[in-house]
Write an enzyme that holds these catalytic residues in place. Sequence first.
Site, PDB file in Angstrom:
ATOM      1  N   ARG A 236       0.952  -1.196   0.071  1.00  0.00           N
ATOM      2  CA  ARG A 236      -0.022   0.167   0.070  1.00  0.00           C
ATOM      3  C   ARG A 236       0.805   1.266   0.035  1.00  0.00           C
ATOM      4  NH1 ARG A 236      -3.198  -3.216  -1.178  1.00  0.00           N
ATOM      5  NH2 ARG A 236      -5.022  -3.735  -0.404  1.00  0.00           N
ATOM      6  N   GLU A 265      -2.968   7.497  -6.940  1.00  0.00           N
ATOM      7  CA  GLU A 265      -3.045   6.452  -8.045  1.00  0.00           C
ATOM      8  C   GLU A 265      -3.897   6.948  -9.101  1.00  0.00           C
ATOM      9  OE1 GLU A 265      -0.807   2.679  -6.051  1.00  0.00           O
ATOM     10  OE2 GLU A 265      -3.115   2.429  -6.549  1.00  0.00           O
ATOM     11  N   HIS A 284       1.202  -0.241 -10.238  1.00  0.00           N
ATOM     12  CA  HIS A 284       0.313  -1.031  -9.480  1.00  0.00           C
ATOM     13  C   HIS A 284      -0.352  -2.356 -10.263  1.00  0.00           C
ATOM     14  CE1 HIS A 284      -2.751  -0.847  -6.014  1.00  0.00           C
ATOM     15  NE2 HIS A 284      -2.614  -1.938  -6.359  1.00  0.00           N
TER      16      HIS A 284
END
Length: 317
Positions: A236, A265, A284
Amino acid sequence: MNIVVIDGHALNPGDLSWKPLEKLGDCTIYPRTPPEAIVERCRLADAVVTNKVPFDADCLAQLPQLRYLGVTATGYNIVDVAAARARGITVTNVPAYSTASVAQAVFAHLFNLTLNTEHHAQTVESGRWSQCPDFCYWDRPLVEVAGLTMGIVGLGRIGRAVARAAAAFEMNVLAHNRSPVADPPDGTRMTPLDELLATSDVVTLHCPLTPETRNLIDARRLKLMKPTAYLINVSRGGLVDENALAEALNAGHLAGAGFDVLSVEPPPADHPLLSAARCRITPHIAWCTVAARQRLLDQAVENLRAFLAGRPINAVS
């Protein structure tokens, strides 16, 4: 059963099949949904499948027909679970689908940092090897991981998978967990966090983002780390004080960082880590190998099928 997939592109950009889900009811699949369209698209839905589109209490209150909300992820903080429970809405998640893929991503970053794989491949592409007077060359340090110490922060499923892989590469393995661990993987030594940071050659983060873990790795803790150490985060983004990390990298206080997640993001163009020295960032993607996404989709379908049969599984509300 009226089923709405509110942001299907995140899970399935086109390389998987929706047919198993479509067999469960009248299914409408939206690749993406802007905030202003959530309620309108879900108004007549009995079941909604979401990956990142949030459902807060106000949104849920406008969906009186909704009875099921399936999150196609392990984390379900995008849903106000208490509000869902109060309205009789079953919320499910999909645990453990990406363990192997995320552990693999840790070592992808580690090997890129230690062997400068990306950099050297780019120099070959630019023609440097073809013009080289020697049969090989390297212009950055090449570091062997055998014998180095891997520090794992968070010893859940993914942390354990990383520990086993690190041991296979003949690394020494330390771990820290917020709660006691009775059965760490063979060869893994539990240790306090500050000791782990000061001792490890590689630190990799595998803990949830909570108020207690936000900025867990801050300026003080970054200073504890060796200047030859690497920091990896595929967990995270909010676990790390990103401004402090950028300062540490630019000042040469760390050998490098490999991140797959950021606190925002997509990141803004001026995000401090995008231009930080020796920082490699992927968008990601640790969770989204084909195999992991297929497991995710399969389990999401099973979650809804079980709900329809009156025997919910993986329910978090």
